[in-house]
Design an enzyme around this catalytic site. Structure first.
Site, PDB file in Angstrom:
ATOM      1  N   CYS A  96       7.709   1.203  -9.344  1.00 27.05           N
ATOM      2  CA  CYS A  96       8.099   0.170  -8.293  1.00 27.05           C
ATOM      3  C   CYS A  96       6.996  -0.184  -7.563  1.00 27.05           C
ATOM      4  O   CYS A  96       6.611  -0.902  -6.677  1.00 27.05           O
ATOM      5  CB  CYS A  96       9.339   0.241  -7.565  1.00 27.05           C
ATOM      6  SG  CYS A  96      10.806   0.721  -8.416  1.00 27.05           S
ATOM      7  N   ASP A 119       5.767   1.830  -5.163  1.00 25.10           N
ATOM      8  CA  ASP A 119       6.169   2.380  -3.588  1.00 25.10           C
ATOM      9  C   ASP A 119       6.588   3.827  -3.808  1.00 25.10           C
ATOM     10  O   ASP A 119       7.796   3.859  -4.446  1.00 25.10           O
ATOM     11  CB  ASP A 119       7.108   1.601  -2.811  1.00 25.10           C
ATOM     12  CG  ASP A 119       6.213   0.359  -2.459  1.00 25.10           C
ATOM     13  OD1 ASP A 119       5.197   0.238  -1.917  1.00 25.10           O
ATOM     14  OD2 ASP A 119       7.137  -0.559  -2.886  1.00 25.10           O
ATOM     15  N   CYS A 160       8.947  -2.424   2.244  1.00 18.36           N
ATOM     16  CA  CYS A 160       8.178  -1.325   2.963  1.00 18.36           C
ATOM     17  C   CYS A 160       9.034  -0.817   3.776  1.00 18.36           C
ATOM     18  O   CYS A 160       9.230   0.454   4.117  1.00 18.36           O
ATOM     19  CB  CYS A 160       6.876  -1.787   3.151  1.00 18.36           C
ATOM     20  SG  CYS A 160       5.865  -2.664   1.814  1.00 18.36           S
TER      21      CYS A 160
END
Lengths: 405, 138
Positions: free
Chosen positions: B37, B39, B106
């Site tokens: 992904c 992250d 995030c």
């Protein structure tokens, strides 16, 4: 003295060469005529410039000047080629063969035809180097196939497809062959006649010419290729593309082609040396760097690498005085990493870590040294911050980890 | 896309980068996200017996906003009791860092990392672990 920011994104666009600009300028002002004005000197002057432009383009790509049709750029050329052929030859069939790493202008034109029920499309896979297999092209051809569309060189990974082989197969099977040659023209030798290409898309802004002008090559003999125009109007360009000709743009495209042809032998060698140096420098300083694309069959100015354990966008942020591009999800609107890199079958993490360096005419050795240094330092910094790098160094197989998403 | 000044500042000067030894009894480790992904955040919290977060370290694989989000939370949680830290919402991070809508995931990941680290510490202590917050996904 090195000037920043350093531009190393020459697959996206290029700076207009001052020699090209100089050639264009008079056609905005004193030589502003309409090339379609047949009864005064302003028109004649413009027409002459257009003819000269056509010749300059044709001689770079192994074409006859009447086979060059001007457009607004490669996206229009791709649309015209694909939609124009499918429409014109609809009595003959409705099947298109293309490949998964094509430019969006090609893929989306194909998809639009599929959606409209006007065509069925085979999207061929590529190998780990991003190359399409000519035998796969041959095997995909049916009696309904009207068009093969495969690019000459890929814009992200620089891989050069076996175009002449595909051209031979297309000729043998009597299928029209369109080639998006945008990234190849002016960079590597392109002879459309020899390669058996029937339609080719060209744009000026990738070869140090202006934006907004391009062309499509349409084969006139063996076979004569026909197209249904996508725009109706004054019947310019032998009825294939109506609209007043962009004379300064055409002058620029012509001049850009002539320069590219003249300088190619020396320039392609110079770019190859710069690329080799960049690659060697990065590999010398960093471990776990992977080249995306073909090791040898690639554009001299293209280097696409994945820096394992470092996310591409964060790297771009760290080298913000260097203009390059990333296949990372985060740089696109879709949050998906590059479909081209993913098509190579490498793992997704590496797709997020890819950076494209596009070397061009105005890049210097000093810039390559600077970029090597900046990139290496930033990758090291980000790896020190990367949990994946830490885990890999501890000997943990990242594939075996059960990631909580 | 332009980054906010705060994201750039955290990216250039990330706070509390690094690792604690995972097996230390007073260290809770949370690893969230996935490489495919783009992250992955690892957040480690050093927590006193009284449940106060004494120190924090992070390592993040991800874009600048992901790095900034994790850097910021290491500062945010320090000195807080875990009960309070568990209530930190991603919106606090969004606001502090001026994250654009496309980067909200995030901040969600950073919130999840806090919860995961505290949950890990609780497990180590043999404390009852509340069901992880599954309501929000990156």
């Amino acid at each position: 003295m090195l000037k920043t920011p350093v531009y190393m994104d020459n697959h996206a666009t290029t700076r207009v060469d001052s020699r090209v600009l100089d050639a264009m300028l008079p056609y905005f002002t004193e030589k502003f005529g309409n090339a379609a004005s047949r009864n005064h000197s302003f028109g004649w002057e413009a027409e002459e410039a257009v003819d000269r432009g056509r010749n300059q383009i044709a001689s770079l790509i192994g074409a006859k000047s009447k086979e060059i049709i001007f457009t607004s750029g490669a996206t229009e050329s791709d649309n015209l080629a694909i939609k124009g052929v499918v429409e014109f030859y609809k009595e003959k069939g409705n099947h298109i063969i293309t490949c998964v790493t094509e430019h969006k202008a090609v893929l989306d034109s194909c998809r639009a035809l599929e959606r409209a029920g006007k065509a069925t499309v085979t999207y061929l896979p590529v190998d780990k180097y991003g190359m399409v297999d000519p035998d796969a092209v041959r095997n995909a051809i049916t009696d309904k196939t009207v068009l093969i569309t495969i690019m000459w060189a890929n814009n992200e990974i620089g891989t050069i497809h076996p175009i002449a082989e595909i051209g031979r197969i297309a000729k043998e099977k009597g299928v029209i062959f369109h080639c998006d040659a945008v990234q190849a023209i002016g960079k590597v030798p392109v002879d459309l006649e020899k390669a058996g290409v029937d339609l080719a898309s060209i744009t000026a802004h990738k070869i140090y010419g202006p934006k907004g002008i391009g062309a499509i090559y349409v084969r006139s003999k063996g076979p004569r290729v026909r197209l249904t125009p996508t725009m109706d109007g004054g019947g310019h360009e032998r009825g294939m593309r109506s609209g007043t000709l962009n004379v300064p743009g055409i002058v620029g495209l012509g001049a850009a082609c002539e320069l590219a042809g003249k300088e190619m032998p020396v320039e392609s060698e110079r770019l190859l040396q710069l690329r080799t140096k960049l690659q060697a420098g990065i590999f010398e300083r960093l471990d776990e760097v992977y080249v995306n694309g073909h090791p040898t069959e690639r554009l001299p100015g293209n280097l696409n690498v994945s820096f394992a354990y470092v996310e591409g966008e964060s790297l771009l942020m760290g080298i913000n005085d260097i203009a390059v591009s990333s296949g990372s999800a985060c740089t696109s609107a879709t949050l998906e990493p590059s479909y081209v890199i993913r098509a190579l079958g490498i793992n997704e993490e590496l797709a997020h870590s890819s950076i494209r360096f596009g070397l061009g005419r105005f890049n210097t050795e000093e810039e390559v040294d600077y970029v090597t240094d900046r990139v290496s330092k930033e990758v090291k910094r980000l790896r020190d911050m990367s949990p994946l790098y830490e885990m890999a160094k501890e000997g943990i197989d990242l594939k075996s980890v059960n990631w909580k998403q | 896309m332009a980054y906010s000044e705060k994201v750039i500042e955290h990216y250039n000067n990330p706070r509390n980068v690094g690792s604690f030894a995972k097996d230390e009894a007073n260290v809770g480790t949370g690893v969230v996200g996935a490489p495919e992904c783009g992250d992955v955040m690892k957040l480690q919290l050093k927590i006193s017996d009284a449940g106060v977060i004494e120190d924090a370290r992070f390592k993040t694989f991800g874009c600048g906003s992901a790095i900034a989000s994790s850097s910021y939370v290491t500062e945010l949680v320090k000195g807080k009791h875990i009960d309070e830290a568990m209530t930190i919402k991603n919106t606090v991070i969004v606001k502090e860092l001026n994250l654009p809508p496309v980067k909200i995931h995030c901040s969600v990941l950073a919130e999840d990392a806090i919860k995961a680290a505290i949950t890990d510490w609780r497990k180590k202590k043999g404390e009852p672990v509340a069901a992880p917050d599954k309501a929000r996904e990156a």
